[in-house]
Design an enzyme around this catalytic site. Structure first.
Site, PDB file in Angstrom:
ATOM      1  N   LYS A  31       0.814  -1.220   0.000  1.00 13.61           N
ATOM      2  CA  LYS A  31       0.000   0.000   0.000  1.00 13.61           C
ATOM      3  C   LYS A  31       0.850   1.273   0.000  1.00 13.61           C
ATOM      4  CE  LYS A  31      -4.235  -2.058   1.616  1.00 13.61           C
ATOM      5  NZ  LYS A  31      -3.845  -3.482   1.760  1.00 13.61           N
TER       6      LYS A  31
HETATM    7  C1  LIG Z   1      -4.426  -4.577   1.157  1.00 16.18           C
HETATM    8  C2  LIG Z   1      -3.648  -5.850   1.028  1.00 16.18           C
HETATM    9  C3  LIG Z   1      -4.024  -6.855   0.116  1.00 16.18           C
HETATM   10  C4  LIG Z   1      -5.277  -6.751  -0.740  1.00 16.18           C
HETATM   11  O1  LIG Z   1      -5.174  -5.787  -1.759  1.00 16.18           O
HETATM   12  P1  LIG Z   1      -6.485  -5.261  -2.552  1.00 16.18           P
HETATM   13  O2  LIG Z   1      -5.993  -4.146  -3.391  1.00 16.18           O
HETATM   14  O3  LIG Z   1      -7.457  -4.833  -1.489  1.00 16.18           O
HETATM   15  O4  LIG Z   1      -7.019  -6.397  -3.367  1.00 16.18           O
HETATM   16  C5  LIG Z   1      -3.215  -7.986   0.000  1.00 16.18           C
HETATM   17  N1  LIG Z   1      -2.110  -8.133   0.768  1.00 16.18           N
HETATM   18  C6  LIG Z   1      -1.716  -7.189   1.655  1.00 16.18           C
HETATM   19  C7  LIG Z   1      -0.490  -7.422   2.465  1.00 16.18           C
HETATM   20  C8  LIG Z   1      -2.460  -6.017   1.818  1.00 16.18           C
HETATM   21  O5  LIG Z   1      -2.073  -5.090   2.703  1.00 16.18           O
END
Ligand SMILES: *Cc1c(COP(=O)(O)O)cnc(C)c1O
Length: 462
Positions: free
Chosen positions: A112
């Site tokens: 993120k």
């Molecule tokens: C947020 C997250 C996901 C999921 O991603 P999306 O974009 O919501 O599909 C997967 N793995 C980790 C470690 C995350 O923080």
């Protein structure tokens, strides 16, 4: 370039407005009116460029000249200078034709950061230009909150308030939020669960009068700029493995579908992608929809891959909009039915999705098995989210001769609990964070009462 809503009713917006706006007023999500194209020559010319330069080239058409090139280049450069690896998102080959794309070298050790490091800077840029300030509010059970705080800590025109459930997030995740001591960062530990925190944030967006006219901004993955920033690493990794001269496939550990939707956008822009594999944990709405046309909510299950624990995949709406030929009316009707009762996609859009997407769901026992097996074979320690992807890629790929890139969405140290359960002694934090557990923390504990939380926000915003 303007941005339109997936439900077809809200007004079209500029890039600047779409960055500052969350959900569209008709309940839909914003998408670009046209999908910009990267030609064969554009892609070929990216070979050997830095990540920041590829990012600038991929995102420029979405920004649509609303930020001058030199300024935008600077924002992009600064955003990715916070990553601890020279390549920003390095590729790591695991097996014959199976690669991990390590998206966890940012400040909070999960993917993120790639989007939120840029989003904070974009918001601050537009607010400064307008001479405005804004407040960010969000509720988190982990990854998003810390990444949003790191993305906004240096923003002069933003104050950020992140609510987390008191004593219900892991120590590493809490400290990644509460040890940021910047003047514009406020951590609120709510005496309640995640849903209580989320409900108070939603209520604050619905009625913003407590802020007396100051803008409230959302940084969850419905914000278009987050998708835009994530398109870049699909392009950069494919180019590193030979695009546009050869195809690649991707496997994406998925929850709200923001990440894999960004990959889909890259393919629509002209990146040669053979296949997307969607990996889910036991919260498998995406897998049930694609494999069995069962588009229905099921109860939330707490798994070893908690950042993928969801009931509804909010960004799936953006893919449905494309699959339904950009018919906002049809998307509205489908999603209204879905909210009320179990439903199914129409035949033609589902068939179109199945040409490009496959899916696989991985339960907790299998996550542990994959962590052990992958370590045994490759000496790599996978985090539990990445482990779902690793297994799904092997099970669902249709063509072993096309390179498979599995997105490694978090560093294993961030989810050490699962790694320890798999039988390993633990995972050290990377060197630049090894004092995290000694850093000073700052947060306020508040009751789960809307008026107390809103009063706190109103009093402390600058
Ligand atoms: C947020 C997250 C996901 C999921 O991603 P999306 O974009 O919501 O599909 C997967 N793995 C980790 C470690 C995350 O923080």
């Amino acid at each position: 370039m303007r941005y339109i809503s997936t439900r077809g009713q809200a007004p079209a917006l500029s890039f600047e407005d779409v960055v500052l706006t969350g959900m569209a007023s008709d309940g839909g999500l914003y998408v670009p009116e046209q999908i910009p194209q990267l030609s064969h020559d554009d892609l070929a010319a990216m070979a050997g460029l830095s990540y920041a330069e590829i990012a600038f080239r991929v995102m420029k058409p979405f920004v649509n000249g609303e930020i001058d090139d030199e300024t935008f280049r600077g924002l992009v450069h600064d955003a990715y200078a916070t990553f601890s690896h020279e390549a920003v998102v390095p590729l790591n080959q695991l097996d014959a034709n199976h690669f991990l794309l390590e998206l966890f070298h940012g400040p909070t050790l999960a993917f993120k950061d790639v989007a939120l490091q840029l989003l904070g800077r974009l918001l601050d840029h537009f607010l400064k230009k307008r001479g405005e300030r804004a407040v960010i509010m969000g509720a988190t059970s982990g990854d998003t909150g810390s990444a949003a705080i790191e993305g906004c800590r240096h923003c002069d025109n933003l104050d950020i308030f992140i609510l987390h459930p008191h004593n219900r997030v892991s120590e590493v995740q809490r400290r990644q939020m509460t040890s940021v001591l910047a003047d514009n960062v406020f951590n609120i530990a709510i005496e309640g669960n995640f849903d209580d925190a989320q409900a108070m944030v939603k209520a604050s967006f619905a009625d913003q009068s407590f802020l007396n006219g100051t803008r409230l901004v959302a940084v969850n993955s419905i914000n278009w700029a987050r998708i835009m920033a994530q398109i870049v690493y699909y392009v950069a990794s494919a180019v590193a493995l030979g695009a546009p001269h050869r195809q690649v496939s991707f496997c994406v550990p998925s929850a709200n579908f923001g990440n894999v939707f960004a990959g889909y956008m890259a393919s629509r822009m002209g990146l040669p992608v053979k296949q997307f594999v969607i990996a889910t944990n036991a919260n498998d709405i995406l897998h049930r929809t694609l494999a069995a046309n069962d588009f229905s909510k099921q109860e939330l299950k707490a798994t070893l891959a908690p950042s993928m624990d969801i009931v509804v995949s909010s960004n799936f709406e953006r893919l449905l909009f494309e699959a339904y030929g950009r018919d906002g009316q049809a998307v509205s009707e489908l999603l209204e039915r879905f909210q009320a009762e179990p439903t199914a996609l129409a035949e033609a859009p589902l068939a179109a999705l199945r040409e490009l997407f496959a899916s696989h769901s991985v339960d907790d026992a299998t996550i542990l098995e994959v962590i052990r097996e992958a370590h045994h074979r490759t000496k790599e320690l996978l985090d539990p989210h990445t482990a779902t992807g690793y297994r799904a890629a092997e099970r669902a790929r249709t063509d072993a001769s096309t390179p498979m890139i599995t997105l490694a969405t978090a560093h294993p140290a961030k989810f050490a609990e699962a790694v320890v359960k798999a039988g390993f002694p633990g995972v050290p934090l990377p060197p630049h964070m090894d004092d995290l557990l000694e850093r000073e923390e700052r947060f306020s504990v508040l009751p789960a009462e809307l008026d107390k939380v809103q009063q706190y926000v109103a009093d402390r915003r600058r």
